[in-house]
Design a protein around this motif. Structure first.
Motif, mmCIF file in Angstrom:
data_model
loop_
_atom_site.group_PDB
_atom_site.id
_atom_site.type_symbol
_atom_site.label_atom_id
_atom_site.label_comp_id
_atom_site.label_asym_id
_atom_site.label_seq_id
_atom_site.Cartn_x
_atom_site.Cartn_y
_atom_site.Cartn_z
ATOM 1 N N PHE A 249 0.853 -1.187 0.000
ATOM 2 C CA PHE A 249 0.000 0.000 0.000
ATOM 3 C C PHE A 249 0.891 1.239 0.000
ATOM 4 C CE2 PHE A 249 -2.307 -3.441 1.996
ATOM 5 C CZ PHE A 249 -3.552 -3.373 1.396
ATOM 6 N N VAL A 250 0.785 2.027 -1.048
ATOM 7 C CA VAL A 250 1.629 3.224 -1.151
ATOM 8 C C VAL A 250 0.808 4.509 -1.063
ATOM 9 C CG1 VAL A 250 3.456 2.072 -2.440
ATOM 10 C CG2 VAL A 250 1.541 3.097 -3.688
ATOM 11 N N PHE A 251 -0.438 4.481 -1.542
ATOM 12 C CA PHE A 251 -1.286 5.673 -1.466
ATOM 13 C C PHE A 251 -1.904 5.824 -0.070
ATOM 14 C CE2 PHE A 251 -1.363 4.471 -5.980
ATOM 15 C CZ PHE A 251 -0.998 5.665 -6.570
ATOM 16 N N TRP A 252 -2.303 4.701 0.514
ATOM 17 C CA TRP A 252 -2.973 4.725 1.811
ATOM 18 C C TRP A 252 -2.073 4.173 2.918
ATOM 19 C CZ3 TRP A 252 -6.923 7.741 1.378
ATOM 20 C CH2 TRP A 252 -7.681 7.769 0.201
ATOM 21 N N HIS A 253 -0.792 4.072 2.667
ATOM 22 C CA HIS A 253 0.159 3.459 3.597
ATOM 23 C C HIS A 253 0.117 4.088 4.985
ATOM 24 C CE1 HIS A 253 4.107 3.056 5.581
ATOM 25 N NE2 HIS A 253 4.188 1.877 5.002
ATOM 26 N N ASP A 254 0.320 5.399 5.049
ATOM 27 C CA ASP A 254 0.446 6.065 6.352
ATOM 28 C C ASP A 254 -0.855 6.003 7.150
ATOM 29 O OD1 ASP A 254 3.008 6.570 5.634
ATOM 30 O OD2 ASP A 254 2.812 8.749 5.500
ATOM 31 N N ARG A 255 -1.974 6.159 6.489
ATOM 32 C CA ARG A 255 -3.255 6.099 7.208
ATOM 33 C C ARG A 255 -3.524 4.684 7.720
ATOM 34 N NH1 ARG A 255 -7.610 10.097 4.091
ATOM 35 N NH2 ARG A 255 -6.202 11.887 3.921
ATOM 36 N N LEU A 256 -3.136 3.677 6.960
ATOM 37 C CA LEU A 256 -3.295 2.303 7.433
ATOM 38 C C LEU A 256 -2.400 2.039 8.643
ATOM 39 C CD1 LEU A 256 -3.507 0.198 4.133
ATOM 40 C CD2 LEU A 256 -5.285 0.408 5.888
ATOM 41 N N VAL A 257 -1.175 2.545 8.604
ATOM 42 C CA VAL A 257 -0.253 2.357 9.728
ATOM 43 C C VAL A 257 -0.827 3.013 10.991
ATOM 44 C CG1 VAL A 257 2.021 2.963 10.651
ATOM 45 C CG2 VAL A 257 1.817 2.121 8.307
ATOM 46 N N ILE A 258 -1.291 4.240 10.862
ATOM 47 C CA ILE A 258 -1.846 4.950 12.024
ATOM 48 C C ILE A 258 -3.076 4.227 12.554
ATOM 49 C CG2 ILE A 258 -2.961 7.086 12.769
ATOM 50 C CD1 ILE A 258 -1.169 8.569 10.744
ATOM 51 N N LEU A 259 -3.929 3.783 11.651
ATOM 52 C CA LEU A 259 -5.148 3.086 12.059
ATOM 53 C C LEU A 259 -4.814 1.774 12.770
ATOM 54 C CD1 LEU A 259 -8.221 3.122 12.012
ATOM 55 C CD2 LEU A 259 -8.151 2.020 9.761
ATOM 56 N N LYS A 260 -3.812 1.062 12.270
ATOM 57 C CA LYS A 260 -3.414 -0.194 12.907
ATOM 58 C C LYS A 260 -2.793 0.069 14.275
ATOM 59 C CE LYS A 260 -2.930 -4.704 12.837
ATOM 60 N NZ LYS A 260 -2.112 -5.033 13.973
ATOM 61 N N GLN A 261 -2.040 1.156 14.409
ATOM 62 C CA GLN A 261 -1.473 1.503 15.713
ATOM 63 C C GLN A 261 -2.575 1.784 16.728
ATOM 64 O OE1 GLN A 261 0.966 4.846 14.574
ATOM 65 N NE2 GLN A 261 2.820 3.609 14.350
ATOM 66 N N VAL A 262 -3.595 2.516 16.323
ATOM 67 C CA VAL A 262 -4.720 2.798 17.209
ATOM 68 C C VAL A 262 -5.418 1.505 17.602
ATOM 69 C CG1 VAL A 262 -7.003 3.893 17.336
ATOM 70 C CG2 VAL A 262 -5.069 5.141 16.359
ATOM 71 N N PHE A 263 -5.576 0.617 16.651
ATOM 72 C CA PHE A 263 -6.212 -0.677 16.917
ATOM 73 C C PHE A 263 -5.396 -1.505 17.907
ATOM 74 C CE2 PHE A 263 -6.794 -5.197 15.709
ATOM 75 C CZ PHE A 263 -8.142 -5.325 16.021
#
Length: 351
Positions: free
Chosen positions: A281-295
């Motif tokens: 994931f390159v377009f949504w990479h950072d948002r996925l990382v942040i979301l997974k950290q919150v999870f």
């Protein structure tokens, strides 16, 4: 006019859209040739997008107290603007020049209405909030400003691949929208603004999810979006709404009926272990990382969350074994207290 196969003379402020107008709208937006007999195949596209179309038109005309009708009278006027937007050779100023010839009022107010008409066309065509949309903003939303030049470079810059967070996260199978709600306690905000997809809002208590998968499917070849962007967005839906997860799918069906969501959002299969790697994931990479950290960092705060949270198996078993022992201790303690009370009562009242 390319993409419009029937006359669209219905006034834009009429409360109901004729069937022929709906198909003309869909044909223009997606460069298709839908006809009524296609309804069984494309019925997933109609309700969610047409509702979005109507909501956007209502908001725009209400915002300007219906003075926008000086430029846009019928749905054909809206679709004509969208056709101009599709011409990559036209700048915003050139489209404005074309619209200026259609309205004879004070230049200052005229320019404001023209800008609103163009921005409305962009929103309807690409489902991206562009321009002054204060009344529809959600916390954390950042509307895109298109003030001059070509639209395509602006969108490519907006959705450019960006990896600024280099922390490794594992996108395991428990990482679904359903579990984001029931385990992490996040409220799911179903958005119709593509730019808000996967954005955490309201102090990380809500996550925005763009659910219009049918819209994306029909825009696979739209070169307004960067190459690979639409495909990756659909893969984020497959990641978070896996088709073969029965519990997650049943939960989404309830959400779909409640909020009139695009039902095909949960129809994009399941990602393999290799496909779930964050590097894909390159377009949504950072948002996925942040979301997974919150999870991952979310701690259960209710009995239901403790029961559903199986992320740490040893901790889960330890908690429920302790809870069971405590419950049994209290239960038998109550039984013994009742028994002792009965014995005391018998001792003082033998008959």
């Amino acid at each position: 006019m390319a993409g419009i196969n029937i006359a669209i003379s219905q006034h834009v402020l009429e409360p109901y859209l004729d069937c022929s107008v709906q198909y003309a709208i869909l044909n223009t937006i997606f460069n298709k040739a839908f006809v009524p007999m296609d309804l069984p195949e494309d019925s997933k596209l109609e309700p969610s997008y047409i509702q979005y179309y109507r909501n956007q038109c209502t908001a725009a005309f209400t915002r300007h107290k219906n003075s926008l009708t000086l430029i846009i009278t019928t749905h054909e006027d809206i679709l004509a603007i969208i056709e101009q937007l599709k011409d990559l050779r036209l700048t915003r100023e050139q489209i404005k020049d074309h619209l200026r010839s259609r309205i004879a009022i004070q230049p200052e107010y005229r320019e404001k209405l023209i800008c609103e008409a163009i921005d409305l066309g962009v929103r309807l065509w690409l489902m991206i909030d562009v321009g002054e949309i204060i009344q529809t903003l959600v916390p954390g939303q950042r509307p895109i400003k298109w003030e001059q030049g070509y639209l395509q470079p602006l969108l490519h810059a907006t959705f450019t691949p960006s990896i600024e967070i280099h922390e490794r996260v594992k996108l395991d199978r428990i990482f679904t929208i359903y579990n984001l709600e029931r385990i992490a306690g996040l409220h799911i905000f179903w958005t119709s603004n593509l730019a808000d997809h996967l954005r955490l809002i309201s102090d990380n208590t809500k996550v925005a999810i763009f659910h219009h998968a049918s819209f994306l499917e029909h825009h696979r070849t739209n070169n307004m979006f960067p190459p690979g962007f639409v495909e990756e967005t659909l893969r984020t839906l497959a990641l978070l709404l896996p088709s073969h997860n029965k519990i997650s799918r049943k939960w989404f069906q309830i959400q779909q009926r409640k909020f009139i969501l695009d039902s095909s959002a949960a129809d994009h299969g399941d990602l393999s272990t290799e496909e779930r790697q964050i590097d894909n994931f390159v377009f949504w990479h950072d948002r996925l990382v942040i979301l997974k950290q919150v999870f991952d960092e979310a701690e259960p705060s209710t009995i239901r969350q403790w029961w559903c949270d199986r992320r740490r198996r040893v901790q889960w078993y330890t908690f429920w074994v302790a809870a069971t022992v405590l419950a049994l201790t209290i239960f038998f303690g109550v039984i013994q207290s009742i028994e002792g009370g009965l014995q005391a009562y018998k001792a003082f009242n033998p008959t």
